[in-house]
Design an enzyme around this catalytic site. Sequence first.
Site, PDB file in Angstrom:
ATOM      1  N   GLN A  19       0.814  -1.222   0.000  1.00  0.00           N
ATOM      2  CA  GLN A  19       0.000   0.000   0.000  1.00  0.00           C
ATOM      3  C   GLN A  19       0.846   1.270   0.000  1.00  0.00           C
ATOM      4  O   GLN A  19       0.327   2.366  -0.154  1.00  0.00           O
ATOM      5  CB  GLN A  19      -0.959   0.002   1.199  1.00  0.00           C
ATOM      6  CG  GLN A  19      -2.005  -1.107   1.110  1.00  0.00           C
ATOM      7  CD  GLN A  19      -2.934  -1.160   2.317  1.00  0.00           C
ATOM      8  OE1 GLN A  19      -2.982  -0.240   3.127  1.00  0.00           O
ATOM      9  NE2 GLN A  19      -3.671  -2.240   2.444  1.00  0.00           N
ATOM     10  N   HIS A  25      -2.198   1.135   5.221  1.00  0.00           N
ATOM     11  CA  HIS A  25      -2.999   2.175   5.874  1.00  0.00           C
ATOM     12  C   HIS A  25      -2.250   3.488   6.015  1.00  0.00           C
ATOM     13  O   HIS A  25      -2.219   4.085   7.086  1.00  0.00           O
ATOM     14  CB  HIS A  25      -3.515   1.712   7.239  1.00  0.00           C
ATOM     15  CG  HIS A  25      -4.420   0.514   7.159  1.00  0.00           C
ATOM     16  ND1 HIS A  25      -5.174   0.084   8.233  1.00  0.00           N
ATOM     17  CD2 HIS A  25      -4.699  -0.345   6.142  1.00  0.00           C
ATOM     18  CE1 HIS A  25      -5.886  -0.992   7.876  1.00  0.00           C
ATOM     19  NE2 HIS A  25      -5.601  -1.269   6.614  1.00  0.00           N
ATOM     20  N   GLU A  29     -16.829   3.215   5.594  1.00  0.00           N
ATOM     21  CA  GLU A  29     -17.544   4.377   6.134  1.00  0.00           C
ATOM     22  C   GLU A  29     -17.459   5.600   5.237  1.00  0.00           C
ATOM     23  O   GLU A  29     -16.429   5.870   4.626  1.00  0.00           O
ATOM     24  CB  GLU A  29     -16.937   4.789   7.495  1.00  0.00           C
ATOM     25  CG  GLU A  29     -17.086   3.750   8.565  1.00  0.00           C
ATOM     26  CD  GLU A  29     -16.519   4.206   9.915  1.00  0.00           C
ATOM     27  OE1 GLU A  29     -16.095   5.382  10.022  1.00  0.00           O
ATOM     28  OE2 GLU A  29     -16.532   3.381  10.847  1.00  0.00           O
ATOM     29  N   TYR A  79     -13.998   9.862  15.405  1.00  0.00           N
ATOM     30  CA  TYR A  79     -14.831   8.970  14.592  1.00  0.00           C
ATOM     31  C   TYR A  79     -14.765   7.516  15.039  1.00  0.00           C
ATOM     32  O   TYR A  79     -15.262   6.622  14.352  1.00  0.00           O
ATOM     33  CB  TYR A  79     -14.510   9.193  13.103  1.00  0.00           C
ATOM     34  CG  TYR A  79     -15.026  10.566  12.686  1.00  0.00           C
ATOM     35  CD1 TYR A  79     -14.329  11.724  13.039  1.00  0.00           C
ATOM     36  CD2 TYR A  79     -16.253  10.713  12.072  1.00  0.00           C
ATOM     37  CE1 TYR A  79     -14.839  12.988  12.759  1.00  0.00           C
ATOM     38  CE2 TYR A  79     -16.775  11.968  11.772  1.00  0.00           C
ATOM     39  CZ  TYR A  79     -16.064  13.100  12.125  1.00  0.00           C
ATOM     40  OH  TYR A  79     -16.589  14.340  11.847  1.00  0.00           O
ATOM     41  N   TYR A 126     -10.494  -8.867  11.478  1.00  0.00           N
ATOM     42  CA  TYR A 126     -10.202  -9.926  10.506  1.00  0.00           C
ATOM     43  C   TYR A 126     -10.152 -11.308  11.155  1.00  0.00           C
ATOM     44  O   TYR A 126     -10.333 -12.316  10.494  1.00  0.00           O
ATOM     45  CB  TYR A 126      -8.890  -9.634   9.775  1.00  0.00           C
ATOM     46  CG  TYR A 126      -9.036  -8.570   8.727  1.00  0.00           C
ATOM     47  CD1 TYR A 126      -9.787  -8.800   7.580  1.00  0.00           C
ATOM     48  CD2 TYR A 126      -8.449  -7.331   8.880  1.00  0.00           C
ATOM     49  CE1 TYR A 126      -9.939  -7.810   6.621  1.00  0.00           C
ATOM     50  CE2 TYR A 126      -8.588  -6.331   7.913  1.00  0.00           C
ATOM     51  CZ  TYR A 126      -9.339  -6.588   6.783  1.00  0.00           C
ATOM     52  OH  TYR A 126      -9.489  -5.616   5.841  1.00  0.00           O
TER      53      TYR A 126
HETATM   54 CA    CA Z   1     -15.812   5.277  12.502  1.00  0.00          CA
END
Ligand code: CA
Length: 390
Positions: free
Chosen positions: A93, A178, A256, A266, A277
């Site tokens: 990533q 990430h 989301e 959040y 996972y």
């Molecule tokens: Ca959230």
Amino acid sequence: MLSLLRTAALAAVLPSLLLAQSGPPTTVTTSAGQIRVEKLASLEFPWAVAPLPDGRLLITEKPGRLRIFANGKLSEPLAGIPKTSYRERKQEQGGLLDVIADPNFAQNHRIYFSFSEPAAQQSPDQKETDDKRFGGFLDLTDNMLSGGAVARATLDGNTLKDVQVIWRQDPKTIGRGHFGNRMAFAPDGALFVTSGERMRFDPAQDQKSTLGKVMRIGSDGKAEIYSSGHRNMLAIAIQPSGQPWVLEMGPLGGDELNMVERGGNYGWPIVSDGDNYDKSPIPDDKTRPEFKAPIKTWTPVISPSGALFYDGSLFPWKGDLIAGGLSSQAIIRLTIDGKTVKNEERINMGRRMRDVVQASDGAILAVTDDKAGELLRLAPAEVKKVQEVQ
Ligand SMILES: [Ca+2]
């Protein structure tokens, strides 16, 4: 005999040669009619496309290359991109990530790009953490410390000058994923950067860490944590009012859409509409009202990557949020009214859509997530007035 063999060999090669060509435009069906999908260029794992006011396009390739697409041609990679932590392996990533032009590019020729920056030193015995919540998902042989970073440069013709890192994720950590690092400019000139939690979970709640945060870099260069408790935000778009929205990948389920408010938390990794996972449950968003709830969640996931608020006139989608989808192999269009999603359309593209942007003429430009990736242009198909012969 020899010529027969040669003919057979040629016949076997021919179809793959034909496939390697860009081929004629195809069409996809949407609520607004047929859309023409035209392939403009081939790229290796393109990650972002950004239009310049002069019509050129900046394109990043994850392995570490920035190119310019102009007059139907792709440039050689531009010199001056810092070394990234990219390695060719499954589900890498990191690498060269987003790119965006300064709102005043026409005057200052500035561009910004994000990338995963390797640490100067790393211990050979560093190993990926074996967090049970990831199940068997992690590459435990990983041993490189890295962190997302944003750099600024001046683009002089096709040459990058004065490359300068203006922001770094802190702390750097092992792990390939990430980073986030999508960017968008607000109308007041602030640069918003999504900063993923680097597969480390808890730092998303730590106000001393910039992992799992939306960052706001003011036009004075000062970076502040704008919101916290985020996971892996691979899309950000800002409404003309200045309101930022992010799309983030959930774990097992629970992608989301969040309307981002200054100081908002959040909830990750305390709440999510997905599960870990390793199948262990995570309390749902609604169980903890102190956290900002997502405006919408998706299970099964869409794997959002790249988003825009459409303000052109080629499509009847003014004000809609349009996002690319990786696992969903789609473009997702959301009609938003205040804090509510009024309508969702999924346009099947048959490809992992890595980024979408709006061109100056209102067309949508996109790149696909593939080693044999593509730069695509989407515009309404020409209306064909074909009279049926009775
Ligand atoms: Ca959230």
